[in-house]
Motif scaffolding. Structure first.
Motif, PDB file in Angstrom:
ATOM      1  N   ILE A  99       0.831  -1.317  -0.154  1.00 57.88           N
ATOM      2  CA  ILE A  99      -0.232  -0.101   0.202  1.00 57.88           C
ATOM      3  C   ILE A  99       1.029   1.767   0.260  1.00 57.88           C
ATOM      4  N   CYS A 100       0.478   2.400  -0.266  1.00 53.16           N
ATOM      5  CA  CYS A 100       0.592   3.560  -0.741  1.00 53.16           C
ATOM      6  C   CYS A 100       0.286   4.168   0.003  1.00 53.16           C
ATOM      7  N   PRO A 101       0.166   4.601   1.121  1.00 50.09           N
ATOM      8  CA  PRO A 101       0.207   4.882   3.074  1.00 50.09           C
ATOM      9  C   PRO A 101      -0.318   6.158   2.699  1.00 50.09           C
ATOM     10  N   HIS A 102      -0.003   7.494   1.872  1.00 52.83           N
ATOM     11  CA  HIS A 102       0.948   9.250   1.786  1.00 52.83           C
ATOM     12  C   HIS A 102      -1.008   9.504   1.598  1.00 52.83           C
ATOM     13  N   ALA A 103      -0.555  10.490   2.348  1.00 54.35           N
ATOM     14  CA  ALA A 103      -1.091  11.739   1.860  1.00 54.35           C
ATOM     15  C   ALA A 103      -1.063  12.458   0.887  1.00 54.35           C
ATOM     16  N   VAL A 107       4.855  13.795  -1.677  1.00 56.66           N
ATOM     17  CA  VAL A 107       5.919  13.806  -2.537  1.00 56.66           C
ATOM     18  C   VAL A 107       6.431  12.305  -2.376  1.00 56.66           C
ATOM     19  N   CYS A 108       5.931  10.890  -2.345  1.00 56.19           N
ATOM     20  CA  CYS A 108       6.641   9.709  -1.677  1.00 56.19           C
ATOM     21  C   CYS A 108       6.745   9.403  -3.853  1.00 56.19           C
ATOM     22  N   THR A 109       7.582   8.427  -3.230  1.00 54.48           N
ATOM     23  CA  THR A 109       7.897   7.625  -4.303  1.00 54.48           C
ATOM     24  C   THR A 109       6.897   6.423  -4.668  1.00 54.48           C
ATOM     25  N   CYS A 110       5.982   6.189  -3.829  1.00 52.77           N
ATOM     26  CA  CYS A 110       5.651   4.886  -3.597  1.00 52.77           C
ATOM     27  C   CYS A 110       3.804   5.093  -5.047  1.00 52.77           C
ATOM     28  N   ARG A 111       3.083   6.440  -4.761  1.00 53.17           N
ATOM     29  CA  ARG A 111       2.213   6.688  -5.362  1.00 53.17           C
ATOM     30  C   ARG A 111       1.594   6.097  -5.959  1.00 53.17           C
ATOM     31  N   LYS A 112       1.178   5.334  -6.921  1.00 50.96           N
ATOM     32  CA  LYS A 112       0.934   5.166  -8.594  1.00 50.96           C
ATOM     33  C   LYS A 112       0.152   6.610  -8.711  1.00 50.96           C
TER      34      LYS A 112
HETATM   35 ZN   LIG Z   1       3.400   6.998  -0.817  1.00 51.08          ZN
END
Ligand SMILES: [Zn+2]
Ligand SMILES: [Mg+2]
Length: 191
Positions: A99-103, A107-112
């Motif tokens: 999962i990408c749990p980020h708001a 700015v993360c590298t996991c969110r599609k």
């Molecule tokens: Zn993420």
């Protein structure tokens, strides 16, 4: 020498279960044929894993909640995935769920559309990305697959099938996971 495994990375909502923004286990309903499709992929030798954006958790990199009105929490997500596991049945258990749990503001590298979840799972499970696939119902899934170096497949079983037109030209399109899985199995890349 052990050969690397091929993997089928799956988006969750709109591919395995109906709808999107699933915030409670009672909202979870499988798309017809999805469980059998996953079972058939596993039988054909593929690892099968889920990569899902869960921005509803609204976490920062330290796990702090950064949006007070967040619709989801870790406990509810665990309930949803327990219900998913129950509905899928013994032969169609995913090998992993990332999962990408980020708001959204993080700015993360996991969110599609980024490929981070796939890349991470690929390393963890020693996956041969060149023989692997990503199945999704949004253009962001297709782009994440391309970013991670796997073959992307688009399915029309989501709630926004017109997303097809946002995918790169030449993206293969199938009615649902059932037909996408049949295509993947036909390539013979699972073994
Ligand atoms: Zn993420
Ligand atoms: Mg989706």
């Amino acid at each position: 020498m052990t050969q690397k495994r091929a993997c089928v990375f799956l988006d969750r909502d709109g591919v395995i279960n109906t709808g999107g923004l699933i915030n409670s286990a009672s909202d979870l309903k499988l798309i017809p044929g999805a469980a059998r499709a996953i079972a058939s992929l596993k039988k054909a030798g593929y690892l099968v894993g889920i990569c899902t954006n869960q921005g509803g958790l609204s976490e920062d990199f330290d796990g702090n909640v950064v949006w007070k009105q967040r619709p989801l929490n870790r406990e509810k997500l665990a309930e949803i995935h327990a219900e998913l596991s129950r509905q899928l049945g013994a032969k169609a258990q995913p090998d992993f769920i990332k999962i990408c749990p980020h708001a959204k503001k993080i700015v993360c590298t996991c969110r599609k559309p980024k490929g981070g979840m796939l890349t991470e799972a690929g390393k963890e499970f020693d996956v041969d990305m060149s023989r692997s696939f990503m199945v999704g119902d949004m253009a962001t899934d297709v782009l994440a697959g391309i970013d991670a170096g796997v073959a992307p497949l688009f399915v029309l079983s989501g709630f926004e099938p017109e997303q097809k037109d946002k995918c790169p030209a030449g993206t293969l399109v199938f009615p649902s996971l059932k037909e996408a899985a049949a295509h993947i199995i036909k390539t013979g890349q699972g073994k």
